[in-house]
Design an enzyme around this catalytic site. Structure first.
Site, short mmCIF file in Angstrom:
data_model
loop_
_atom_site.label_atom_id
_atom_site.label_comp_id
_atom_site.label_asym_id
_atom_site.label_seq_id
_atom_site.Cartn_x
_atom_site.Cartn_y
_atom_site.Cartn_z
N ARG A 7 -22.17 -1.87 -50.35
CA ARG A 7 -21.75 -0.61 -50.09
C ARG A 7 -21.52 -0.80 -48.15
O ARG A 7 -21.74 0.34 -47.80
CB ARG A 7 -22.73 0.59 -50.46
CG ARG A 7 -22.95 0.55 -51.94
CD ARG A 7 -21.91 0.84 -52.62
NE ARG A 7 -22.38 1.11 -53.99
CZ ARG A 7 -21.75 -0.02 -55.24
NH1 ARG A 7 -20.89 -1.21 -54.38
NH2 ARG A 7 -22.29 -0.12 -56.53
N SER A 21 -24.12 7.46 -58.95
CA SER A 21 -25.06 6.82 -58.88
C SER A 21 -25.59 7.50 -56.82
O SER A 21 -24.95 7.60 -55.88
CB SER A 21 -25.80 5.08 -58.22
OG SER A 21 -25.14 4.88 -59.39
N GLU A 44 -26.63 6.83 -51.25
CA GLU A 44 -24.98 6.61 -50.80
C GLU A 44 -24.34 7.19 -51.01
O GLU A 44 -23.15 7.21 -50.18
CB GLU A 44 -25.02 5.87 -52.65
CG GLU A 44 -23.92 4.92 -52.37
CD GLU A 44 -24.04 4.05 -53.84
OE1 GLU A 44 -25.17 3.47 -54.37
OE2 GLU A 44 -22.51 3.95 -54.42
C1 LIG Z 1 -19.29 9.09 -62.50
C2 LIG Z 1 -19.38 8.60 -61.11
C3 LIG Z 1 -19.62 6.80 -61.37
C4 LIG Z 1 -19.17 6.29 -60.39
N1 LIG Z 1 -19.32 4.83 -60.15
C5 LIG Z 1 -19.63 4.12 -59.56
C6 LIG Z 1 -19.77 2.96 -58.80
O1 LIG Z 1 -19.86 2.04 -60.42
N2 LIG Z 1 -19.72 2.14 -58.63
C7 LIG Z 1 -19.38 2.47 -57.23
O2 LIG Z 1 -19.50 1.82 -55.82
N3 LIG Z 1 -19.29 3.82 -56.96
C8 LIG Z 1 -19.29 4.69 -58.07
N4 LIG Z 1 -19.06 6.00 -58.01
C9 LIG Z 1 -19.11 5.84 -56.32
C10 LIG Z 1 -17.53 6.83 -56.21
O3 LIG Z 1 -16.62 7.37 -57.00
C11 LIG Z 1 -16.77 6.01 -55.02
O4 LIG Z 1 -17.74 5.25 -54.15
C12 LIG Z 1 -15.80 5.57 -54.30
O5 LIG Z 1 -15.34 4.48 -54.16
C13 LIG Z 1 -15.22 6.48 -54.00
O6 LIG Z 1 -14.29 6.73 -53.99
P1 LIG Z 1 -13.14 8.11 -52.95
O7 LIG Z 1 -11.99 8.22 -52.70
O8 LIG Z 1 -13.95 9.20 -54.26
O9 LIG Z 1 -14.18 9.14 -51.60
P2 LIG Z 1 -14.60 9.94 -51.38
O10 LIG Z 1 -15.67 10.05 -51.69
O11 LIG Z 1 -13.71 10.68 -51.02
O12 LIG Z 1 -14.98 10.01 -49.69
C14 LIG Z 1 -15.93 9.08 -49.57
C15 LIG Z 1 -16.29 7.91 -48.09
O13 LIG Z 1 -14.95 7.65 -47.27
C16 LIG Z 1 -14.02 7.48 -46.58
N5 LIG Z 1 -12.35 7.93 -47.21
C17 LIG Z 1 -12.14 8.17 -48.48
N6 LIG Z 1 -10.89 8.24 -48.25
C18 LIG Z 1 -10.61 7.01 -46.57
C19 LIG Z 1 -9.30 6.95 -45.93
N7 LIG Z 1 -8.29 7.01 -46.73
N8 LIG Z 1 -9.66 6.02 -44.68
C20 LIG Z 1 -10.89 6.29 -44.52
N9 LIG Z 1 -12.38 6.99 -44.83
C21 LIG Z 1 -11.82 7.53 -46.40
C22 LIG Z 1 -14.87 9.69 -46.64
O14 LIG Z 1 -14.68 9.87 -45.31
C23 LIG Z 1 -16.32 9.68 -46.98
O15 LIG Z 1 -16.89 8.80 -45.82
C24 LIG Z 1 -19.02 6.56 -59.01
C25 LIG Z 1 -19.18 8.48 -59.03
C26 LIG Z 1 -19.38 9.06 -60.20
C27 LIG Z 1 -19.01 10.60 -59.74
#
Ligand SMILES: Cc1cc2nc3c(=O)[nH]c(=O)nc-3n(C[C@H](O)[C@H](O)[C@H](O)COP(=O)(O)OP(=O)(O)OC[C@H]3O[C@@H](n4cnc5c(N)ncnc54)[C@H](O)[C@@H]3O)c2cc1C
Length: 299
Positions: free
Chosen positions: A174, A225, A295
């Site tokens: 992560r 998580s 996380e």
């Molecule tokens: C039901 C559920 C299940 C999940 N399962 C998993 C799993 O199995 N494994 C896992 O690792 N995660 C999981 N997640 C967490 C999440 O989906 C991941 O961490 C995902 O990668 C976040 O992507 P996002 O686009 O939603 O980022 P966001 O939540 O919008 O942002 C997360 C971080 O990334 C930064 N960011 C986003 N886009 C950019 C960009 N273009 N440039 C620079 N910084 C950026 C943001 O500023 C922030 O700090 C889960 C979440 C949910 C709700």
């Protein structure tokens, strides 16, 4: 505010701008007060011009994807939130997939399946964008973004373009170089996959999806998580063994299905969720001497 809106006018075909936009509409937790300004960007948006322009007004700028790993304060965000979900082009060339930062991981995994490419199956059920996943080095079921990402195009804090290749991503559990540079913006990334059989790829995706539906409280808003996996332990098991399953603060609850997930039962505030996170962390520390690290990112 009017001056900023006027300055953004030349980019009107690339961005949708809203003021006082509730962040609860843009996070999977369904929590978060209003952002002063919220920009949704379309494919090809000239972020190298838009981001410096916004920062030139002295405004803090936060780039987000699907908000699936974000907890936003009840007071909201003083500054600008730039959302990439409208930037979602995906291209396949041989065994490489190149996509814009806002492309959904599920869409990338489906594209890989159609192209007969294996390696991205783990990502199909992660509800985030490519940008968020590279930033977080998202992973599941033994796979992680680090295994796939070969090259990432980004803009630095001044809007200057840069490219990160291979090991320079500094991926860890992560972790990525982008977490060390929160003012950098991921614009697109290239993933390297391997040719595979469509039937095998589909079967793997269905298996992972089945396991998620069985084990995870997908019927409630969450950010997946809440805590990282501490070395040698599973956060969910520690929380369960601490007797915290089902414990709640206001509308925030430790899921009764999977203790690693803190969920919004409907009307949770950020304050509720933060208080529950503290309670879980303190109890696990007290019972097992293990420090849980969040996380989920607080904005
Ligand atoms: C039901 C559920 C299940 C999940 N399962 C998993 C799993 O199995 N494994 C896992 O690792 N995660 C999981 N997640 C967490 C999440 O989906 C991941 O961490 C995902 O990668 C976040 O992507 P996002 O686009 O939603 O980022 P966001 O939540 O919008 O942002 C997360 C971080 O990334 C930064 N960011 C986003 N886009 C950019 C960009 N273009 N440039 C620079 N910084 C950026 C943001 O500023 C922030 O700090 C889960 C979440 C949910 C709700």
């Amino acid at each position: 505010m009017q001056t900023i809106l006027s300055a953004l006018q030349p980019y009107a075909s690339y961005i949708q701008v809203r003021s006082d936009e509730p962040m609860a509409h843009h996070t999977t937790f369904r929590i978060g007060g209003p952002a002063d300004l919220f920009l949704n960007c379309r494919s090809g948006a000239p972020l190298d011009q838009i981001l410096p322009l916004l920062r030139g007004f002295g405004l803090p700028v936060y780039v987000i994807g699907r908000g699936s790993n974000l907890l936003v304060h009840d007071e909201g965000v003083r500054g600008v939130v730039v959302c990439t979900t409208g930037m979602h082009e995906i291209r396949v060339e041989g065994d490489a997939i190149t996509a814009e930062a806002g492309a959904a991981l599920s869409a990338i995994a489906s594209t890989a399946l159609r192209a007969g490419l294996t390696g991205a199956e783990f990502a199909a059920g992660i509800p985030g964008t490519l940008g968020g996943a590279v930033f977080m080095n998202a992973g599941a079921y033994g796979g992680q973004m680090a295994d796939l990402v070969t090259r990432t195009h980004y803009l630095d804090e001044n809007g200057c373009p840069g490219v990160i290749e291979g090991e320079a991503h500094a991926f860890g559990y992560r972790e990525s170089i982008f977490k060390q540079h929160p003012d950098w913006t991921i614009v697109s990334a290239e993933l390297r996959l391997t040719p595979g059989m469509a039937a095998d790829i589909r079967a793997k995706m269905e298996d992972f999806s089945c396991r998620r539906r069985e084990k995870q409280p997908l019927e409630y808003p969450s950010a997946g998580s809440t805590f990282k996996r501490p070395t040698g332990y599973f956060a969910g098991k520690l929380i369960q063994d601490s007797g915290l399953m089902g414990v709640s603060v206001g509308g925030a609850q430790v899921s009764e299905k999977h203790a690693g997930f803190l969920i919004n039962r409907g009307n949770a505030t950020c304050a509720d969720m933060c208080a529950l996170i503290d309670r879980v962390r303190d109890t696990v520390q007290e019972k097992f001497g293990v420090t849980l690290e969040c996380e989920v990112r607080l904005l």
